[in-house]
Design a protein around this motif. Structure first.
Motif, short mmCIF file in Angstrom:
data_model
loop_
_atom_site.label_atom_id
_atom_site.label_comp_id
_atom_site.label_asym_id
_atom_site.label_seq_id
_atom_site.Cartn_x
_atom_site.Cartn_y
_atom_site.Cartn_z
N VAL A 185 0.85 -1.20 0.00
CA VAL A 185 0.00 0.00 0.00
C VAL A 185 0.88 1.24 0.00
O VAL A 185 1.89 1.31 0.71
CB VAL A 185 -0.93 0.01 1.23
CG1 VAL A 185 -1.67 1.34 1.35
CG2 VAL A 185 -1.91 -1.15 1.16
N LEU A 186 0.52 2.21 -0.80
CA LEU A 186 1.18 3.52 -0.79
C LEU A 186 0.23 4.52 -0.13
O LEU A 186 -0.91 4.68 -0.58
CB LEU A 186 1.50 3.96 -2.22
CG LEU A 186 2.00 5.40 -2.41
CD1 LEU A 186 3.30 5.65 -1.65
CD2 LEU A 186 2.19 5.72 -3.90
N HIS A 187 0.71 5.15 0.91
CA HIS A 187 -0.11 6.09 1.67
C HIS A 187 0.48 7.49 1.54
O HIS A 187 1.66 7.70 1.83
CB HIS A 187 -0.17 5.69 3.14
CG HIS A 187 -0.88 6.68 4.01
ND1 HIS A 187 -2.25 6.72 4.12
CD2 HIS A 187 -0.41 7.68 4.79
CE1 HIS A 187 -2.59 7.70 4.95
NE2 HIS A 187 -1.49 8.30 5.36
N LEU A 188 -0.34 8.43 1.11
CA LEU A 188 0.12 9.80 0.93
C LEU A 188 -0.81 10.75 1.68
O LEU A 188 -2.01 10.47 1.82
CB LEU A 188 0.13 10.18 -0.55
CG LEU A 188 1.06 9.34 -1.43
CD1 LEU A 188 0.75 9.56 -2.90
CD2 LEU A 188 2.51 9.70 -1.15
N THR A 251 -6.57 19.06 5.00
CA THR A 251 -5.69 17.92 4.77
C THR A 251 -6.50 16.76 4.22
O THR A 251 -7.68 16.61 4.54
CB THR A 251 -4.98 17.50 6.08
OG1 THR A 251 -4.15 16.37 5.81
CG2 THR A 251 -5.97 17.13 7.16
N GLY A 252 -5.87 15.99 3.38
CA GLY A 252 -6.50 14.80 2.84
C GLY A 252 -5.49 13.68 2.78
O GLY A 252 -4.28 13.92 2.68
N GLN A 253 -5.98 12.47 2.88
CA GLN A 253 -5.12 11.31 2.82
C GLN A 253 -5.51 10.46 1.63
O GLN A 253 -6.66 10.49 1.19
CB GLN A 253 -5.24 10.51 4.11
CG GLN A 253 -5.15 11.42 5.33
CD GLN A 253 -4.84 10.69 6.60
OE1 GLN A 253 -4.30 9.60 6.58
NE2 GLN A 253 -5.19 11.29 7.71
N ASP A 254 -4.57 9.72 1.14
CA ASP A 254 -4.85 8.92 -0.06
C ASP A 254 -4.15 7.58 0.09
O ASP A 254 -2.92 7.52 0.19
CB ASP A 254 -4.34 9.66 -1.30
CG ASP A 254 -5.11 9.25 -2.55
OD1 ASP A 254 -5.93 8.31 -2.46
OD2 ASP A 254 -4.89 9.86 -3.61
N ASN A 255 -4.96 6.55 0.14
CA ASN A 255 -4.42 5.19 0.19
C ASN A 255 -4.51 4.56 -1.19
O ASN A 255 -5.60 4.51 -1.77
CB ASN A 255 -5.22 4.32 1.17
CG ASN A 255 -4.75 4.49 2.60
OD1 ASN A 255 -3.75 5.16 2.85
ND2 ASN A 255 -5.47 3.91 3.53
N HIS A 256 -3.39 4.09 -1.69
CA HIS A 256 -3.38 3.40 -2.98
C HIS A 256 -3.18 1.91 -2.69
O HIS A 256 -2.10 1.48 -2.29
CB HIS A 256 -2.28 3.95 -3.87
CG HIS A 256 -2.46 5.42 -4.14
ND1 HIS A 256 -3.42 5.91 -5.00
CD2 HIS A 256 -1.85 6.51 -3.62
CE1 HIS A 256 -3.37 7.23 -5.01
NE2 HIS A 256 -2.42 7.62 -4.18
#
Lengths: 327, 279
Positions: A185-188, A251-256
């Motif tokens: 998982v890539l978390h940004l 703020t926002g988070q993004d899980n790929h």
């Protein structure tokens, strides 16, 4: 009969008494006020209220702010006739001021709300007003009723210049955190600011991602990541994927995530991701509302691989980031 | 034995004190660098048992059929540490009196690239939000209903962190009561006055959720005043001839109101989370 005579006598006494008073006053003049001046008012220069100007005392006129207005001083002279029949200017010593906000609608300025203020200035809380329209402050100055009868001037209105009320916009969008929390998982995480300086004022803004997957394998709004068997990926994902958060979050988070897989062979799936913002009224627009005016913040290509590098692994890339997971 | 072999995980008992100190420093610095670079969070995500959810529908527990309903949800951190929750992770379901599921806010599924926001709650801290229940389900028929709120966790297979169900009594339809409810939502908009506990957008969405001709004057005002395409779409959702005629009249305009009305014709009518989420 006697009663009737008595009443008549009393009435005549009252009338003559009043006449007596009037005759006594006729020797001079009764106190008399006029708000304006007439030719007969020798010695008076009274006129209407000279109300001070109204001007906006802030910088950019933002929604969700307190907009200050300055008010110049007022002056007024009334004409008073004294008992000696002379006329004198009497300066007003106090005024009352009431404030309204006007909006320019179809070529006419219309009162749309009342704001707080006094004769030194007004203060407009712009939160409940639609941005993008032109507004101005209107101040009505009145003299106080302590003058004698006839001394009341008409209310004098002054207006600020018309100004556009601006909606704050998203600025300084940037990546703040990048992690590989495990499993491929890539978390940004991203942060942004508001052009008005207060990110909490972006409550009518949606910040969204719009992810478009390789289009050849999309049907009914779902993208088949197996690409008809060319990939070992088996997941089907919404295409486009449009998810958003309210701008005031800042703020926002993004899980790929990692697609489900059926076996292991060389596979690749690509998606184009763009972060965007749009503003609305009275609500922040829905993330999937394509009729909103979306503004681009950042664009990325997301690549998902299954590859053999001396052992099979899953790899995701986006911008300069990369996460891997052994298979 | 060289350090590279050591880092490959081969154990050795011949590590010198100097090397051990160096290694400790390197490891410590590495961890710090990783935390700085990757922003490793020191706040954990909430787990089942950490939270309680409460749901307040109306003060009386009853409405008349067709009335808009706004719920206040309060989520409280009952744990002894600061925890992180998914801000958008609150979902509603509506049940009939026999327990039949009547409507459900769609949970995200198969989201490969998932943007979201979070909120940290200190021990004992609560997070309150408004949800427009009638954005999900309009209580058109009198009876007793159940409304359930769930707070879900992240990420892709979200666990239920807390839930609560309350019942609501729906009384027979009253156009005057419906109009009074619409008026109460609407008047602060018109006056630009204080919105009190219910912000502007929540009031607007509650009005969008009404499926009755009574709401048309309010929607018409929003459409004309703001060029509000969501108000125009709400007219479509009313699905009456009067609503259709009103929208048709707006589409003939050449200003932004006409633009909004025409855009509304292209918008899907299905309710989404957006219709339910207040502020």
């Amino acid at each position: 009969m006697r009663g009737g005579r008595l009443l008549t006598l009393v009435a005549v006494s009252v009338i003559f008494g009043a006449v007596g008073v009037r005759i006594a006053q006729a020797c001079g003049c009764s106190l008399n006020w006029t708000a304006g001046n007439r030719a007969a008012h020798s010695g008076c220069t009274a006129g209407p209220i000279s109300a001070g100007t109204v001007s906006y005392a802030g910088s950019t006129l933002w929604r969700h702010h307190n907009a200050p207005y300055a008010k110049g001083s007022n002056s007024d002279k009334d004409c008073r006739q004294d008992a000696d029949c002379s006329f004198h200017d009497i300066a007003e010593t106090s005024f009352t001021c009431s404030w309204k906000i006007q909006c320019y609608v179809d070529g006419v300025w219309v009162d749309v709300g009342t704001i707080s203020g006094d004769c030194t200035g007004g203060n407009w809380d712009t939160t409940a007003y639609e941005p993008g329209k032109e507004y101005r402050a209107k101040c009505g100055t009145n003299d106080t009723p302590a003058d004698g009868p006839g001394g009341d001037d008409a209310v004098a209105y002054r207006y600020s210049a018309g100004q556009t009320l601006w909606a704050p916009t998203v600025t300084s969008f940037q990546n703040s955190v990048a992690t590989c929390p495990g499993g491929g998982v890539l978390h940004l995480e991203y942060t942004w600011a508001s052009s008005c300086g207060h990110v909490a004022h972006l409550d009518k803004v949606t910040v969204r991602e719009k992810v478009t997957y390789e289009p050849a394998y999309t049907a009914g709004g779902w993208h088949d990541m197996s690409h008809d068997g060319a990939n070992c990926f088996t997941s089907s994902v919404a295409d486009p994927t449009t998810l958003g958060v309210v701008g005031s979050d800042g703020t926002g988070q993004d899980n790929h995530g990692v697609p489900a897989m059926n076996g292991t062979w060389a596979s690749y799936c690509q998606a184009a991701q763009v972060y965007q913002w749009a503003t609305g009224w009275p609500s922040a627009p829905a993330a999937d509302d394509e009729s909103a005016s979306w503004n681009d913040l950042a664009s990325y290509t997301i690549g998902r691989y299954v590859e053999n590098v001396g052992g099979w692994r899953y790899r995701i890339t986006k911008g300069g980031w990369e996460c891997t997971n052994g298979l | 034995m060289d350090s590279s072999r050591h880092f490959e995980g081969k154990p050795t008992h011949r590590l010198s004190v100097a090397r051990a100190v160096s290694l400790a420093i390197v490891l410590g610095v590495s961890v710090l660098v990783m935390m700085g670079t990757y922003g490793m969070a020191d706040v954990r995500y909430a787990e089942p048992g950490d939270l309680t959810c409460s749901l307040l529908l109306t003060s009386s527990g009853a409405i008349t059929a067709g009335e808009p309903v706004i719920a206040r949800v309060e989520i409280v951190n009952r744990s002894s540490e600061t925890i992180r929750i998914w801000s958008g992770g609150t979902f509603l379901d509506v049940y009939g009196s026999d327990g039949t599921l009547l409507a459900s806010m769609p949970r995200p599924r198969n989201v490969m690239d998932f943007m979201y926001s979070t909120r940290d709650l200190a021990p004992g801290e609560s997070y309150s939000k408004l949800l427009i229940v009638t954005g999900l389900y309009q209580f058109a028929t009198p009876g007793t209903y159940g409304v359930r709120v769930q707070q879900l966790g992240l990420p892709r297979e979200p666990a239920v962190l807390c839930e609560n169900t309350v019942s609501i009594q729906v009384l027979p339809y009253s156009s005057s009561q419906l109009e009074a409810a619409c008026d109460e939502l609407f008047m602060p908009m018109r006056r630009h006055s204080s919105f009190g506990d219910v912000p502007l957008s929540t009031r607007a969405k509650a009005l969008y959720s009404v499926r009755d001709d009574v709401v048309l004057p309010y929607l018409d005002w929003m459409a004309r005043e703001w060029g509000d395409r969501y108000a125009c779409r709400a007219m479509r959702r009313v699905r009456t001839s009067r609503a259709e005629a009103l929208l048709a009249a707006l589409t003939t305009r050449t200003d932004r109101v006409g633009d909004a009305a025409r855009q509304a014709l292209e918008m899907p009518l299905t309710s989404t989370s957006w219709d339910v989420e207040g502020e």
